[in-house]
Design a protein around this motif. Structure first.
Motif, PDB file in Angstrom:
ATOM      1  N   TYR A 261       6.832  -3.935  -7.385  1.00 27.21           N
ATOM      2  CA  TYR A 261       5.835  -2.903  -6.887  1.00 27.21           C
ATOM      3  C   TYR A 261       5.877  -1.926  -8.031  1.00 27.21           C
ATOM      4  N   ASP A 262       4.528  -0.989  -7.907  1.00 25.62           N
ATOM      5  CA  ASP A 262       4.481  -0.079  -8.778  1.00 25.62           C
ATOM      6  C   ASP A 262       4.816   1.375  -8.132  1.00 25.62           C
ATOM      7  N   PHE A 263       5.797   1.553  -7.519  1.00 25.76           N
ATOM      8  CA  PHE A 263       5.837   2.941  -6.819  1.00 25.76           C
ATOM      9  C   PHE A 263       7.397   3.443  -6.871  1.00 25.76           C
ATOM     10  N   PRO A 264       7.383   4.562  -7.048  1.00 23.40           N
ATOM     11  CA  PRO A 264       8.792   5.227  -7.232  1.00 23.40           C
ATOM     12  C   PRO A 264       9.871   5.001  -6.143  1.00 23.40           C
ATOM     13  N   LEU A 265      10.999   4.962  -6.205  1.00 23.74           N
ATOM     14  CA  LEU A 265      12.023   4.990  -5.089  1.00 23.74           C
ATOM     15  C   LEU A 265      12.871   6.131  -5.373  1.00 23.74           C
ATOM     16  N   PHE A 266      13.140   6.800  -4.277  1.00 24.95           N
ATOM     17  CA  PHE A 266      13.794   8.022  -4.291  1.00 24.95           C
ATOM     18  C   PHE A 266      15.228   7.587  -3.452  1.00 24.95           C
ATOM     19  N   PHE A 267      16.491   7.799  -3.859  1.00 26.87           N
ATOM     20  CA  PHE A 267      17.606   7.529  -3.198  1.00 26.87           C
ATOM     21  C   PHE A 267      18.295   8.651  -2.924  1.00 26.87           C
ATOM     22  N   ASN A 268      19.018   8.665  -1.813  1.00 28.70           N
ATOM     23  CA  ASN A 268      20.013   9.745  -1.449  1.00 28.70           C
ATOM     24  C   ASN A 268      19.164  11.000  -0.929  1.00 28.70           C
ATOM     25  N   ALA A 269      18.072  10.834  -0.264  1.00 25.96           N
ATOM     26  CA  ALA A 269      17.279  11.839   0.329  1.00 25.96           C
ATOM     27  C   ALA A 269      17.925  12.497   1.373  1.00 25.96           C
ATOM     28  N   PRO A 270      17.653  13.855   1.633  1.00 30.21           N
ATOM     29  CA  PRO A 270      18.430  14.358   2.878  1.00 30.21           C
ATOM     30  C   PRO A 270      17.695  14.437   4.115  1.00 30.21           C
ATOM     31  N   VAL A 271      17.913  12.980   4.501  1.00 29.70           N
ATOM     32  CA  VAL A 271      17.416  12.427   5.960  1.00 29.70           C
ATOM     33  C   VAL A 271      18.255  11.670   6.225  1.00 29.70           C
ATOM     34  N   GLY A 272      18.178  11.444   7.600  1.00 32.05           N
ATOM     35  CA  GLY A 272      19.139  10.375   8.296  1.00 32.05           C
ATOM     36  C   GLY A 272      20.209  11.118   9.082  1.00 32.05           C
ATOM     37  N   HIS A 273      21.385  10.632   8.814  1.00 32.31           N
ATOM     38  CA  HIS A 273      22.432  10.900  10.038  1.00 32.31           C
ATOM     39  C   HIS A 273      23.483  11.689   9.096  1.00 32.31           C
ATOM     40  N   GLU A 274      23.172  12.462   8.092  1.00 24.74           N
ATOM     41  CA  GLU A 274      24.174  13.302   7.364  1.00 24.74           C
ATOM     42  C   GLU A 274      24.176  14.914   7.845  1.00 24.74           C
TER      43      GLU A 274
ATOM     44  N   GLY B 299      27.263  -8.686  -3.812  1.00 24.54           N
ATOM     45  CA  GLY B 299      27.572  -8.607  -5.321  1.00 24.54           C
ATOM     46  C   GLY B 299      26.766  -7.600  -5.931  1.00 24.54           C
ATOM     47  N   LYS B 300      26.100  -6.753  -4.787  1.00 29.05           N
ATOM     48  CA  LYS B 300      25.258  -5.618  -5.368  1.00 29.05           C
ATOM     49  C   LYS B 300      25.440  -4.285  -4.258  1.00 29.05           C
ATOM     50  N   THR B 301      25.301  -3.298  -4.731  1.00 31.52           N
ATOM     51  CA  THR B 301      25.317  -2.167  -3.919  1.00 31.52           C
ATOM     52  C   THR B 301      24.001  -2.039  -3.173  1.00 31.52           C
ATOM     53  N   ALA B 302      23.750  -1.357  -2.096  1.00 26.08           N
ATOM     54  CA  ALA B 302      22.678  -1.168  -1.164  1.00 26.08           C
ATOM     55  C   ALA B 302      21.373  -0.904  -2.017  1.00 26.08           C
ATOM     56  N   GLU B 303      21.719   0.084  -2.893  1.00 25.39           N
ATOM     57  CA  GLU B 303      20.758   0.721  -3.604  1.00 25.39           C
ATOM     58  C   GLU B 303      20.088  -0.381  -4.584  1.00 25.39           C
ATOM     59  N   GLU B 304      21.117  -1.377  -5.249  1.00 20.12           N
ATOM     60  CA  GLU B 304      20.410  -2.287  -6.062  1.00 20.12           C
ATOM     61  C   GLU B 304      19.688  -3.299  -5.295  1.00 20.12           C
TER      62      GLU B 304
ATOM     63  N   ASN C 195       0.693  -1.205  -0.039  1.00 17.59           N
ATOM     64  CA  ASN C 195      -0.032   0.065   0.102  1.00 17.59           C
ATOM     65  C   ASN C 195       0.985   1.394  -0.094  1.00 17.59           C
ATOM     66  N   LEU C 196       2.097   1.170  -0.102  1.00 17.98           N
ATOM     67  CA  LEU C 196       2.926   2.302  -0.288  1.00 17.98           C
ATOM     68  C   LEU C 196       2.884   3.231  -1.448  1.00 17.98           C
ATOM     69  N   LYS C 197       2.929   4.457  -1.506  1.00 13.51           N
ATOM     70  CA  LYS C 197       3.009   5.317  -2.692  1.00 13.51           C
ATOM     71  C   LYS C 197       4.338   5.351  -3.191  1.00 13.51           C
ATOM     72  N   ALA C 198       5.207   5.459  -2.145  1.00 15.79           N
ATOM     73  CA  ALA C 198       6.681   5.644  -2.702  1.00 15.79           C
ATOM     74  C   ALA C 198       7.738   5.242  -1.510  1.00 15.79           C
ATOM     75  N   ILE C 199       8.827   4.880  -1.899  1.00 16.98           N
ATOM     76  CA  ILE C 199       9.984   4.640  -0.905  1.00 16.98           C
ATOM     77  C   ILE C 199      11.109   5.810  -0.959  1.00 16.98           C
ATOM     78  N   LEU C 200      11.316   6.289   0.118  1.00 17.61           N
ATOM     79  CA  LEU C 200      12.407   7.568   0.220  1.00 17.61           C
ATOM     80  C   LEU C 200      13.402   6.915   0.866  1.00 17.61           C
ATOM     81  N   VAL C 201      14.513   6.874   0.629  1.00 23.07           N
ATOM     82  CA  VAL C 201      15.584   6.191   1.107  1.00 23.07           C
ATOM     83  C   VAL C 201      16.824   7.539   1.394  1.00 23.07           C
ATOM     84  N   GLY C 202      17.213   7.352   2.699  1.00 18.35           N
ATOM     85  CA  GLY C 202      18.082   8.471   2.978  1.00 18.35           C
ATOM     86  C   GLY C 202      19.739   8.028   2.377  1.00 18.35           C
ATOM     87  N   HIS C 203      20.470   8.826   2.773  1.00 17.44           N
ATOM     88  CA  HIS C 203      22.259   8.559   2.397  1.00 17.44           C
ATOM     89  C   HIS C 203      22.555   7.185   3.174  1.00 17.44           C
TER      90      HIS C 203
END
Length: 77
Positions: free
Chosen positions: A39-52, A25-30, A5-13
């Motif tokens: 799933y049919d929702f967009p993924l957003f990587f390197n969002a300005p959230v987290g411990h940066e 054999g893959k990066t964390a993003e992969e 039921n997610l509309k999108a996933i936002l992944v921080g740094h």
């Protein structure tokens, strides 16, 4: 089924990861993209959230608006 039921996933740094050069054999993003590919929702990587240095607060459970212009992603609560 937790992601159905997610509309999108936002992944921080992801920094200071202590894995091999190519973990599993893959990066964390992969790994995340592969897991979410059915799933049919967009993924957003390197969002300005987290411990940066740039750390925008997000309220857990709050609805936000995500938009993209070119390679920039905008968040609005």
């Amino acid at each position: 089924g937790h992601l159905e039921n997610l509309k999108a996933i936002l992944v921080g740094h992801m920094t200071d990861m202590n894995d091999n050069e190519v973990p599993f054999g893959k990066t964390a993003e992969e790994i995340i993209a592969d897991h979410c590919s059915k799933y049919d929702f967009p993924l957003f990587f390197n969002a300005p959230v987290g411990h940066e240095r740039v750390n925008r607060p997000l309220i857990i459970g709050e609805k936000i608006e995500i938009s993209t212009v070119g390679n920039q992603t905008m968040l609005k609560q």
